[in-house]
Enzyme design. Structure first.
Site, PDB file in Angstrom:
ATOM      1  N   HIS B 234       0.856  -1.182   0.000  1.00 43.03           N
ATOM      2  CA  HIS B 234       0.000   0.000   0.000  1.00 43.03           C
ATOM      3  C   HIS B 234       0.892   1.233   0.000  1.00 43.03           C
ATOM      4  O   HIS B 234       1.811   1.332   0.809  1.00 43.03           O
ATOM      5  CB  HIS B 234      -0.915   0.006   1.229  1.00 43.03           C
ATOM      6  CG  HIS B 234      -2.077   0.939   1.061  1.00 43.03           C
ATOM      7  ND1 HIS B 234      -1.926   2.307   1.097  1.00 43.03           N
ATOM      8  CD2 HIS B 234      -3.384   0.697   0.815  1.00 43.03           C
ATOM      9  CE1 HIS B 234      -3.116   2.870   0.893  1.00 43.03           C
ATOM     10  NE2 HIS B 234      -4.008   1.920   0.721  1.00 43.03           N
ATOM     11  N   ARG B 250      -6.308   9.827  -1.297  1.00 41.61           N
ATOM     12  CA  ARG B 250      -5.926  10.280  -2.641  1.00 41.61           C
ATOM     13  C   ARG B 250      -7.148  10.364  -3.550  1.00 41.61           C
ATOM     14  O   ARG B 250      -7.258  11.256  -4.377  1.00 41.61           O
ATOM     15  CB  ARG B 250      -4.870   9.341  -3.235  1.00 41.61           C
ATOM     16  CG  ARG B 250      -3.473   9.592  -2.663  1.00 41.61           C
ATOM     17  CD  ARG B 250      -2.497   8.495  -3.069  1.00 41.61           C
ATOM     18  NE  ARG B 250      -2.728   7.277  -2.315  1.00 41.61           N
ATOM     19  CZ  ARG B 250      -2.846   6.062  -2.823  1.00 41.61           C
ATOM     20  NH1 ARG B 250      -2.728   5.885  -4.124  1.00 41.61           N
ATOM     21  NH2 ARG B 250      -3.084   5.017  -2.067  1.00 41.61           N
TER      22      ARG B 250
END
Lengths: 242, 534
Positions: B234, B250
């Site tokens: 990740h 994000r």
């Protein structure tokens, strides 16, 4: 720095030394287990305050071990009102039974139009991670071990106020005995919750719903009888008089 | 004898239990902790379904995005099934009361569920509940299990599957509280035991317990595992604690910047590409940060309340005002127990596997954010149904107690033999070896080094033991058994990574930087009969 941990085998506080510097309690417990004392027993999970595994008491207050930063002289003990299995590890079975007893789930689904403000209504309540901190902090358990307790009642409130629930009455029916009226509204649960949930408010709301469904505060009816004799199931019949 | 034994009480196990019970099966869910403690609670960002609640979307786009991200290693039929089932899966979650985030669009049912952007997705497809999506799905599933009176056995640690003529007959467990070794007979077994990301001890977003216990048990019982080398990193874990900061940060508009404050990658690319871009910045000596300041405090608290809290607590950073220091760490294991179209384990009849422990070939070489919660619920249901179909015709003659006796003897040995070598430092060492040498960017020389180190560690393992000799509530023993499983799986990951002389999805190898058409296949590993009889 030194901390003390209550050991179940000896029922005494054992002193452990940690290196100086900021460290979450869970890391400190792991450090002790890995390097000093493999017998020290505690529960650990996600390290991120979301799995509900690692709650303990620090200096008499409930904390998630993964979120609490150790201070010199801290005294670490297991949660209250749960049977201690070993050291800081507790048995949550009885506490979890309160969820089934209060039937905190969606009973009869109806399709509903939910909005952003509906989401907000129970957003906090559904942040619950079942860490049992509130159960440990609740003084009612000192006198009534069968109390449904804060997390189960918060969950009952969350479902009973869900627009998708067409049978909120069943939930309300199931939280009368050892439930909403047994709470003293002291607010210890609210103080203890690591997720900022306010079970005291939820219980207050459930009392309001209970009244709407025809229940009333049994302490008033008891007072009106003016008798200390509670023999035979506390003499409260929710359907009495209807 | 019960119809179905479900091992693992996360989202996959609970969904399987509900669907099997609804089909008419008798079910027991058994797990090493309590049901709501599982890794599912840590899933944050969302669950994908092409509902099109926020802009146009189609199941076909969901399928296309998933296939693209899988880099040729998925089974397209399985992907089609998962994506096509997604809208109904969300509708079911909506019916049992999952408190999704909502739009104000005056629609009812699943039509009002808010959807957000995730990496590699061509539409806003991830249904969410703030950044607590996994937690809220898991708890609603658990409440529903209580409603349906599902039987639970908590704090039971899986030791071994019991098989007879390549068919599962049940499994053995250590009752953690009493120390008793129990055999549970069942007509079908569903493995829902989670991934093996915790091999990367210290460098993973996963909980301590994600040690691949079920994957290891399947190997020992003669079943197959596949795609073990595909480990998803990740991009954004907190730098000092490896705690996850959701991709939705994000998706909602967060930037990745280096020390110079410069963006260096399209933040919404799939995770493998973003993780590599961060890794190469770090190789150049740059520190990397997630920047969400421009979203503003109000929006952050609305969409990402958990992230804000975790940043403050673990990094002393207020995301509304400061940059968040991050690093990529191991997050999800695409590989696992090799299953067929019915999710039945290849090599063990009547044994099914679902969720992160299984390789249903829907994620291929790189999983898309929002597809794992979908897999555990959509395929959890499928596994429950299929396991019941098997149970209907399975023999109800229980296995003998050979395996139970063998396991009892082994645990007894651990509890009586003198500990010579403390295993905890090795657990940490294994994490370091994996992060450094079997990490985001791999090289054959390093992989061979890692393999040698792991084999040496397996030899040393014979001298390792536990200092705590308590029969009851022995967490030291559980930690050791978990470590043994991790160590058993370690060579399967490394050897598959060595064999894969190419770069594909999450597996990136220096010297072999592109995809090799001849390696567009799954690496399947299975122990020989002699090995499984050990």
């Amino acid at each position: 720095m030194q901390i003390k941990i209550l050991r179940s085998e000896t029922n005494t506080h054992q002193r452990y030394t940690l290196p100086a510097g900021e460290i979450p309690l869970l890391n400190a417990l792991s450090y002790i287990k890995e390097t000093q004392d493999a017998t020290l027993t505690f529960s650990a999970g996600c390290r991120a305050s979301v799995c509900g595994t690692c709650a303990v008491r620090v200096n008499g207050r409930e904390e998630l071990a993964c979120a609490y930063k150790v201070k010199p002289g801290d005294i670490i003990e297991p949660l209250q009102y749960h049977p201690v299995l070993r050291d800081l590890k507790i048995d949550k079975d009885k506490a979890k039974e309160t969820l089934a007893k209060s039937t905190a789930w969606l009973h009869d689904n109806q399709e509903a139009s939910l909005t952003h403000s509906d989401e907000k209504l129970t957003e906090k309540q559904t942040d619950c991670i079942l860490c049992d901190s509130c159960y440990s902090a609740c003084p009612v358990y000192a006198v009534n071990p069968d109390f449904l307790g804060p997390f189960a009642l918060t969950r009952a409130y969350r479902y009973s106020s869900d627009k998708r629930e067409s049978d909120a009455k069943t939930i309300i029916d199931n939280i009368q005995s050892n439930g909403v009226w047994d709470c003293t509204l002291c607010g210890e649960c609210t103080m203890a919750c690591p997720k900022g949930i306010d079970p005291k408010m939820d219980i207050t709301m459930l009392r309001g719903s209970s009244v709407q469904f025809g229940y009333d505060d049994p302490s008033f009816s008891q007072q009106s009888f003016g008798t200390p004799d509670f023999g035979g199931g506390f003499g409260f019949d929710p359907n009495g008089g209807f | 004898m019960i119809d179905i034994l479900i091992i693992g009480s996360g989202g996959a196990g609970l969904t399987a239990a509900l669907s099997a019970k609804e089909a008419g099966a008798s079910v027991t869910v058994i797990g090493k902790t309590y049901p709501t403690n599982s890794q599912t609670s840590m899933a944050q960002g969302g669950i994908n379904a092409a509902l099109g609640n926020v802009g146009e979307d189609h199941v076909s786009s969901h399928i296309a995005d998933t296939i693209k991200s899988a880099h040729g290693l998925c089974d397209e039929d399985m992907v089609r099934q998962m994506c096509a089932d997604a809208p109904e899966t969300i509708a079911w979650l909506e019916r049992i009361g999952v408190p999704f985030s909502r739009l104000d669009n005056e629609k009812s049912g699943a039509g009002s569920i808010a959807q957000r952007q995730m990496g590699g997705a061509s539409a806003r497809r991830a249904c969410y509940a703030q950044d607590y999506t996994g937690l809220k799905i898991l708890h609603t599933l658990y409440d529903t299990c209580l409603k349906e009176e599902i039987d639970f056995l908590d704090e039971h640690y899986l030791l071994n599957l019991i098989t007879q003529d390549d068919t599962v007959k049940g499994a053995t467990f250590l009752d953690i509280r009493t120390g008793e070794i129990k055999q549970i007979d069942a007509k079908s077994v569903i493995m829902a035991t989670g991934g093996y990301g915790s091999l990367y001890h210290g460098f993973t977003t996963n909980a301590y317990g994600s040690t691949g216990d079920g994957v290891a048990a399947v190997l020992r019982a003669g079943g197959a595992v596949s795609d073990m080398e595909f480990i998803q990193f990740h991009p954004t874990a907190l730098k000092h604690s490896s705690i996850l900061i959701s991709e939705s940060a994000r998706g909602e508009g967060g930037y990745l910047v280096n020390e110079a404050g410069k963006r260096f990658v399209d933040e919404l690319k799939p995770r493998d590409e973003v993780a590599r871009a961060i890794f190469s910045q770090m190789q150049e000596g740059q520190r990397v940060f997630l920047d969400v300041r421009h979203l503003g405090e109000e929006k952050l608290m609305e969409l990402l309340p958990q992230e804000v809290e975790l940043c403050k607590m673990h990094e002393h950073v207020d995301p509304a005002k400061e940059l968040i220091p991050i690093k990529p760490v191991a997050h999800y294991t695409m590989g696992g127990i090799d299953v067929d179209y019915a999710l039945e384990v290849n090599g063990i009849k009547g044994c099914f596997a679902v969720g992160e422990c299984s390789n249903a070939k829907v994620h291929g070489a790189n999983r898309l954010g929002g597809n794992s919660l979908l897999e555990i619920t959509a395929f959890g249901k499928f596994a429950g149904e299929n396991a019941y179909k098997h149970a209907v015709y399975a023999s109800s003659k229980p296995a003998d107690i050979t395996q139970q006796q063998k396991d009892s003897a082994e645990i007894k040995t651990l509890l009586t033999q003198k500990e010579s070598v403390n295993f905890y430092p090795y657990r940490e060492m294994l994490g370091n070896i994996f992060y450094d040498k079997v990490g985001i960017v791999r090289e054959n020389a390093q992989l061979h080094e890692a393999l040698n180190e792991v084999i040496t560690m397996q030899v040393t393992q014979k001298e390792m033991g536990i200092a705590d000799k308590s029969q009851t509530n022995n967490q030291n023993l559980i930690d050791f058994l978990e470590f043994q499983n991790a160590l058993l799986l370690a060579p399967t990951i490394i050897s598959a990574a060595i064999a894969r002389d190419e770069s594909r999805g999450a597996h990136y190898k220096v010297g072999f930087e592109s995809e090799d058409e001849t390696l567009k296949k799954h690496i399947v590993l299975q122990w020989t009969k002699e090995e499984t009889c050990k």
